[in-house]
Design a protein around this motif. Structure first.
Motif, short mmCIF file in Angstrom:
data_model
loop_
_atom_site.label_atom_id
_atom_site.label_comp_id
_atom_site.label_asym_id
_atom_site.label_seq_id
_atom_site.Cartn_x
_atom_site.Cartn_y
_atom_site.Cartn_z
N THR A 135 -19.81 12.91 19.56
CA THR A 135 -21.03 13.20 18.80
C THR A 135 -21.34 12.05 17.85
OG1 THR A 135 -20.61 15.57 18.93
CG2 THR A 135 -22.14 14.82 17.23
N ALA A 136 -20.30 11.57 17.15
CA ALA A 136 -20.50 10.46 16.23
C ALA A 136 -20.96 9.21 16.97
CB ALA A 136 -19.21 10.19 15.46
N PHE A 137 -20.37 8.97 18.14
CA PHE A 137 -20.77 7.80 18.93
C PHE A 137 -22.23 7.93 19.38
CE2 PHE A 137 -21.35 5.78 23.10
CZ PHE A 137 -21.14 4.45 22.73
N ALA A 138 -22.62 9.13 19.84
CA ALA A 138 -23.99 9.35 20.28
C ALA A 138 -24.97 9.11 19.14
CB ALA A 138 -24.14 10.77 20.84
N GLU A 139 -24.62 9.60 17.95
CA GLU A 139 -25.50 9.40 16.79
C GLU A 139 -25.65 7.92 16.45
OE1 GLU A 139 -27.30 11.44 15.03
OE2 GLU A 139 -26.69 13.38 15.83
N ARG A 140 -24.52 7.19 16.49
CA ARG A 140 -24.57 5.74 16.20
C ARG A 140 -25.41 5.02 17.25
NH1 ARG A 140 -20.26 3.09 13.49
NH2 ARG A 140 -19.44 4.43 11.85
N LEU A 141 -25.27 5.45 18.49
CA LEU A 141 -26.01 4.80 19.56
C LEU A 141 -27.51 5.04 19.42
CD1 LEU A 141 -25.53 3.13 22.16
CD2 LEU A 141 -25.61 5.29 23.43
N ILE A 142 -27.88 6.26 19.08
CA ILE A 142 -29.31 6.59 18.89
C ILE A 142 -29.89 5.77 17.75
CG2 ILE A 142 -30.87 8.40 18.09
CD1 ILE A 142 -30.23 8.51 21.05
N VAL A 143 -29.13 5.62 16.67
CA VAL A 143 -29.61 4.80 15.54
C VAL A 143 -29.82 3.36 16.00
CG1 VAL A 143 -28.95 3.82 13.30
CG2 VAL A 143 -28.58 6.26 13.76
N ALA A 144 -28.92 2.86 16.85
CA ALA A 144 -29.05 1.49 17.34
C ALA A 144 -30.24 1.35 18.29
CB ALA A 144 -27.76 1.08 18.05
N ILE A 145 -30.48 2.40 19.12
CA ILE A 145 -31.61 2.35 20.05
C ILE A 145 -32.93 2.47 19.30
CG2 ILE A 145 -32.75 3.58 21.95
CD1 ILE A 145 -29.99 4.37 22.96
N PHE A 146 -32.93 3.35 18.30
CA PHE A 146 -34.14 3.59 17.51
C PHE A 146 -33.83 3.27 16.04
CE2 PHE A 146 -34.30 6.60 21.07
CZ PHE A 146 -35.48 6.21 21.67
N PRO A 147 -33.85 2.01 15.66
CA PRO A 147 -33.45 1.62 14.31
C PRO A 147 -34.37 2.14 13.22
CG PRO A 147 -34.37 -0.26 15.49
CD PRO A 147 -34.26 0.85 16.48
N HIS A 148 -35.57 2.55 13.56
CA HIS A 148 -36.48 3.05 12.55
C HIS A 148 -36.34 4.56 12.45
CE1 HIS A 148 -38.18 -0.93 12.51
NE2 HIS A 148 -38.43 -0.85 13.81
N GLY A 149 -36.06 5.04 11.28
CA GLY A 149 -35.74 6.45 11.04
C GLY A 149 -36.72 7.43 11.63
N GLY A 150 -38.01 7.09 11.69
CA GLY A 150 -39.01 8.04 12.18
C GLY A 150 -38.82 8.42 13.63
N LEU A 151 -38.06 7.62 14.37
CA LEU A 151 -37.86 7.91 15.79
C LEU A 151 -36.54 8.64 16.06
CD1 LEU A 151 -39.05 4.52 17.35
CD2 LEU A 151 -40.30 6.69 17.24
N LEU A 152 -35.79 8.97 14.99
CA LEU A 152 -34.49 9.59 15.20
C LEU A 152 -34.61 10.95 15.86
CD1 LEU A 152 -32.38 8.67 12.05
CD2 LEU A 152 -32.06 7.90 14.40
N VAL A 153 -35.63 11.72 15.47
CA VAL A 153 -35.80 13.05 16.07
C VAL A 153 -36.06 12.92 17.56
CG1 VAL A 153 -37.22 15.13 16.14
CG2 VAL A 153 -36.61 14.12 13.93
#
Length: 394
Positions: free
Chosen positions: A236-254
């Motif tokens: 889960t932690a790895f997936a979250e880190r990966l999503i942040v890296a894919i979408f570095p702008h917070g508005g796209l995290l959802v």
């Protein structure tokens, strides 16, 4: 063979003092030396043939390399090497992620993973687990050998009442809590002291070594599992880190999180790829750590890979087993009781595989005189007994 002519018997007080040392490195060095001294004392009265402390000397010396973290970090760094399973899995994950707009390359994915794995923390956990096992075994079994030597080693004749009193202090039952196997072992060590027949004595010694080894390995199971599983990866932690890296702008995290779990709550292709990557890394880390822990160097320079069959052959006295009790014991712990075939322990956490390897090691190396060589030079012994880490190869 440099066996001391008049070895000093380590006392119960000495064993207790060593076991309570706070520094795991110094403690391990003194444990290894104490095992050597216990081994030499027994050999002076009951030879030829190795006793459990003889093998424990070299196992403890090997454990010291892990406790001191020698080469362990470089071993784990193989995880990110070119051609590794992790590197290939990262390429597959990067290809899936590109379908969702990611520009991450495989090396960037491995960098995220490396930060989560935290190699320094992994090495520390392995070192702590091995040091804990080294101490646990010594403070129980080293103590019992010192107690046995003090009570029984100098008996001029077999004294059934004395050995019965000695064994009465050991707890009933099987390990990890019971000490029934140690009771049987010290009975067999005692009988070996008064056996004139060389073959009979060798079989008593082998049986006792196996019984102590079975108890030891049962007791060590938690520490072995902890060392092999020291590299913990939270998917889960790895997936979250990966999503942040894919979408570095917070508005796209959802939106990014929706790429992990679809509207129906089922994993998306990206989540499936992440899970597959994490599982591949877990397996490779375990293999790498296992490979490091499963290397055993004997004093003659022979390197045993514990995942491979024990090399050599059974000595003449143990080629055929006459003792019915020993034959029954071998039938329980050795799937190939008269062969070294299939003795390699592919998974060191697998208890039956591990015991099979150890039993064949005990039997094949029973008469090896080099096992009684000192593990350290006299100068190193002087330093380690003074509480200093010696210079030179340890």
């Amino acid at each position: 063979m440099d066996t001391p002519t008049s070895p000093t018997v380590p006392t119960l007080a000495e064993v207790e003092r060593i076991a309570t040392l706070a520094d795991p490195v110094i403690r391990n060095l003194q444990i290894t030396q104490c095992y050597h001294e216990l081994s030499a004392v027994h050999a002076g009265r009951c030879s030829p043939g190795a006793n459990w402390c003889t093998f424990a000397t070299w196992a403890s010396r090997q454990a010291g390399q892990t406790i001191r973290k020698e080469d362990l970090a470089r071993t784990i760094e193989r995880l990110t090497g070119s051609g590794s399973l992790a590197e290939r899995a990262a390429r597959r994950l990067a290809a899936v992620a590109r379908r969702f707009g990611s520009r991450l390359q495989a090396d960037e994915i491995l960098k995220i993973l490396w930060e989560l794995v935290d190699p320094e923390a992994v090495v520390e956990r392995i070192s702590v687990a091995v040091a804990r096992g080294n101490k646990k075994v010594f403070e129980e079994i080293g103590w019992e050998f010192a107690r046995f030597f003090a009570a029984c080693l100098n008996d001029a004749a077999f004294d059934a009442a004395k050995i019965e009193r000695f064994c009465a202090a050991l707890r009933d039952g099987d390990p990890p809590e019971g000490q029934g196997y140690l009771r049987r072992a010290f009975n067999h060590y005692y009988r070996a002291l008064f056996t004139a027949d060389a073959k009979e004595r060798a079989e008593f010694l082998l049986m006792a070594n196996i019984e102590v080894g079975f108890h030891e390995q049962t007791r060590l199971q938690p520490e072995i599992a902890a060392a092999l599983n020291a590299a913990v990866i939270d998917p889960t932690a790895f997936a979250e880190r990966l999503i942040v890296a894919i979408f570095p702008h917070g508005g796209l995290l959802v939106a990014g999180r929706r790429l992990l779990m679809g509207l129906a709550g089922r994993p998306t292709p990206l989540q499936v790829a992440i899970n597959a990557f994490v599982e591949t890394v877990r397996q490779e880390l375990r293999l790498i750590i296992t490979d490091h822990l499963m290397t055993f160097e004997l004093p003659d320079g022979v390197i045993l890979r514990l995942g491979e069959d024990v090399t050599g052959e059974f000595p003449p006295l143990l080629r055929e087993i006459a003792n019915a009790e020993l034959r029954a014991l071998l039938a329980c712990v050795d799937p190939t009781p008269n062969s070294l075939c299939r003795s390699g322990a592919v998974d060191w956490a697998d208890f039956p595989d591990r015991v099979h390897f150890i039993v064949d090691l005990f039997r094949s190396r029973h008469g090896a005189p080099e096992l009684f060589d000192p593990p350290y030079t006299p100068e190193q012994v002087a330093d380690l007994k003074a509480g200093r880490i010696p210079v030179g190869r340890l």
